[in-house]
Design an enzyme around this catalytic site. Structure first.
Site, PDB file in Angstrom:
ATOM      1  N   VAL A   1       0.857  -1.176   0.000  1.00  0.00           N
ATOM      2  CA  VAL A   1       0.000   0.000   0.000  1.00  0.00           C
ATOM      3  C   VAL A   1       0.892   1.225   0.000  1.00  0.00           C
ATOM      4  O   VAL A   1       1.921   1.259   0.687  1.00  0.00           O
ATOM      5  CB  VAL A   1      -0.910   0.024   1.247  1.00  0.00           C
ATOM      6  CG1 VAL A   1      -1.776   1.277   1.262  1.00  0.00           C
ATOM      7  CG2 VAL A   1      -1.783  -1.225   1.298  1.00  0.00           C
ATOM      8  N   CYS A   2       0.519   2.219  -0.781  1.00  0.00           N
ATOM      9  CA  CYS A   2       1.220   3.497  -0.798  1.00  0.00           C
ATOM     10  C   CYS A   2       2.708   3.272  -1.114  1.00  0.00           C
ATOM     11  O   CYS A   2       3.062   2.477  -1.980  1.00  0.00           O
ATOM     12  CB  CYS A   2       0.997   4.199   0.541  1.00  0.00           C
ATOM     13  SG  CYS A   2       1.352   5.962   0.576  1.00  0.00           S
ATOM     14  N   THR A   3       3.592   3.950  -0.392  1.00  0.00           N
ATOM     15  CA  THR A   3       5.018   3.858  -0.686  1.00  0.00           C
ATOM     16  C   THR A   3       5.643   2.543  -0.216  1.00  0.00           C
ATOM     17  O   THR A   3       6.845   2.335  -0.412  1.00  0.00           O
ATOM     18  CB  THR A   3       5.787   5.038  -0.065  1.00  0.00           C
ATOM     19  OG1 THR A   3       5.443   5.146   1.327  1.00  0.00           O
ATOM     20  CG2 THR A   3       5.424   6.338  -0.771  1.00  0.00           C
TER      21      THR A   3
ATOM     22  N   THR B   1       1.547   3.464  -6.571  1.00  0.00           N
ATOM     23  CA  THR B   1       1.934   3.935  -5.248  1.00  0.00           C
ATOM     24  C   THR B   1       1.311   5.308  -5.058  1.00  0.00           C
ATOM     25  O   THR B   1       0.504   5.754  -5.873  1.00  0.00           O
ATOM     26  CB  THR B   1       3.469   3.962  -5.099  1.00  0.00           C
ATOM     27  OG1 THR B   1       3.812   4.244  -3.731  1.00  0.00           O
ATOM     28  CG2 THR B   1       4.115   4.998  -5.988  1.00  0.00           C
TER      29      THR B   1
END
Length: 223
Positions: free
Chosen positions: A98-100, A118
């Site tokens: 998830v995300c970075t 991302t």
């Protein structure tokens, strides 16, 4: 199914808690919270997380999930963390982020030649780890599932839930959580945000991106 979340200092708590809330409701789910040490892990808010396992006693994972946050800079450069991600990623049925958190997978060499997403501010950085950036809230490439920034982790988790247990189970979990988003503002992506909001966030992330790129270069040179 053994679901393992990687914990590291200064992670974004919603990157973790959103998917955790959804995936922990899957039938038969066993959740492990793995960190380098079993000491409490600080997040980007007042919330502190308690690991259930360290890297030495974590059970083999079926689903590996890596959250993001400003702490990815240090996590990418930590040899034990990257070794754990490589080990579990090699035997997991699903490799996810998830995300970075995607950039931790990238630093571990798990995004090469893969489509991924991302957080919007870091999207172009995916190329540095050999990934093909795709602008979408959730992206799948084989057994690799990546979610966009922060709240995208909830959509990401429901996508995984449907893949693992079927749409009817995923829909039932969605109803139980009353996940029926209706944001008060159309400002949740760079394409929708008004210029002042976009400018403020671009200015916020500019110094962070410089630090991140330096950390990523060091991480890739160590691998």
């Amino acid at each position: 199914m053994n679901i393992t979340f990687l914990l590291f200092s200064n992670l974004t708590q919603l990157d973790f808690t959103g998917p955790l809330q959804v995936l922990s409701r899957l039938p038969g789910a066993q959740v492990a919270l793995a960190a380098k040490h079993k000491a409490p892990v600080a997040t980007d808010t007042a919330l502190t997380l308690n690991p259930t396992h360290d890297f030495t006693d974590c059970p083999p994972t079926d689903l590996l999930c890596i959250p993001g946050g400003f702490g990815v800079d240090d996590a990418m450069q930590d040899a034990e963390t990257i070794a754990f991600v490589k080990r579990e990623g090699a035997r997991a049925q699903y490799v996810t982020s998830v995300c970075t958190g995607a950039l931790i997978l990238g630093a571990a060499g798990l995004l090469k030649g893969k489509k991924a997403t991302t957080h919007w501010a870091y999207h172009s950085e995916l190329k540095s780890v050999g990934a093909e950036p795709v602008k979408a809230r959730v992206v799948r490439d084989g057994n690799l599932f990546t979610g966009g920034g922060v709240t995208a982790g909830i959509d990401f988790a429901f996508t995984l839930a449907a893949e693992i247990a079927g749409e009817e189970v995923a829909k039932a979990i969605q109803l139980g959580l009353e996940y029926d988003p209706a944001p008060p503002f159309l400002a949740g992506s760079p394409d929708k945000a008004a210029p002042p909001a976009l400018k403020s966030q671009q200015e916020r992330y500019a110094p962070r991106l410089a630090a991140f790129r330096e950390a990523l270069e060091k991480a890739l040179n160590q691998s």
